[in-house]
Design a protein around this motif. Structure first.
Motif: not given
Lengths: 90, 133
Positions: A48-51, B4-12, B50-52
């Motif tokens: 998922g990280l890679e995607a 949205l990218d910032v939120l995605s990075g926080a979730c990851l 991570i999926l979010v």
């Protein structure tokens, strides 16, 4: 975004190494099954990280397949470990 | 680089941190059941985060649907697998009794065996008599 992805990859690598240590040193077979579940989840997270890094969706079906195959593997090992008293491990 | 990218990075980041916490718990906990706690709860929550994060980064409805399928499978299968592993561990006696605060299953099984006589009626599980110590 790239820095965030690399920090995440470092954390995932460390967790995979710890899970592999548990899988090698786990005293029973069932400990290794639990470690295998966590390792499959770590692999799913890495894909998922890679995607997310490259913004493509070609690895997403692999995530679906991995989550189902890991479930079938752990359940089958648990069933056979329940019946095998003199087996490896325990 | 939108919010949205910032939120995605926080979730990851949160998901990977939870995965690392699960791995540390898997190393440091003393018992199979406590290791199962580490292997199910923080791991599943981290994977969902991570999926979010991946879904927020991709932003396509087919990809989000596939990620939802992965999350649903994980939520359905993780408790079942943990239950099967815990059941197998208990039936074969691979459980440390000194780390259990409350053990309700052993008196229940003994009462059931005692009440059912020779176990003619409750013989649904063949491994109950063989695996219990």
């Amino acid at each position: 975004m790239t820095v965030v992805i690399w920090v995440c990859a470092a954390m995932l690598s460390l967790s995979a190494v710890l899970v592999l240590i548990r899988m090698a040193a786990g005293p029973t077979m069932l400990n290794r099954v639990v470690a295998m579940d966590v390792l499959i989840a770590v692999v799913v997270a890495g894909l998922g990280l890679e995607a997310a890094l490259n913004r493509h969706a070609t690895t997403l079906p692999i995530l679906v397949v991995l989550s189902l195959v890991g479930f079938v593997g752990s359940v089958s090992v648990a069933r056979f470990a329940a019946h095998d008293d003199k087996g490896e491990g325990s | 680089m939108t919010w949205l990218d910032v939120l995605s990075g926080a979730c990851l980041l949160a998901g990977c941190a939870l995965s690392l916490i699960a791995a540390i718990g898997l190393i440091r906990f003393p018992d199979l059941f406590s290791r199962m706690h580490a292997g199910t709860k923080p791991q599943v929550l981290g994977l969902l985060l991570i999926l979010v994060g991946v879904g927020l980064r991709l932003r396509d409805w087919t990809d989000v649907g596939m990620l939802l399928a992965v999350a649903m499978f994980q939520l359905l299968t993780a408790p079942v697998a943990a239950h099967m592993i815990g059941r197998a561990a208990y039936r074969r006696g691979a459980v440390r009794q000194d780390t259990l605060l409350v053990d309700e299953l052993t008196p229940a099984l003994e009462a059931e065996d005692f009440g059912a006589g020779s176990g003619s009626g409750s013989g649904s599980d063949g491994d109950r008599q063989s695996g219990r110590t």
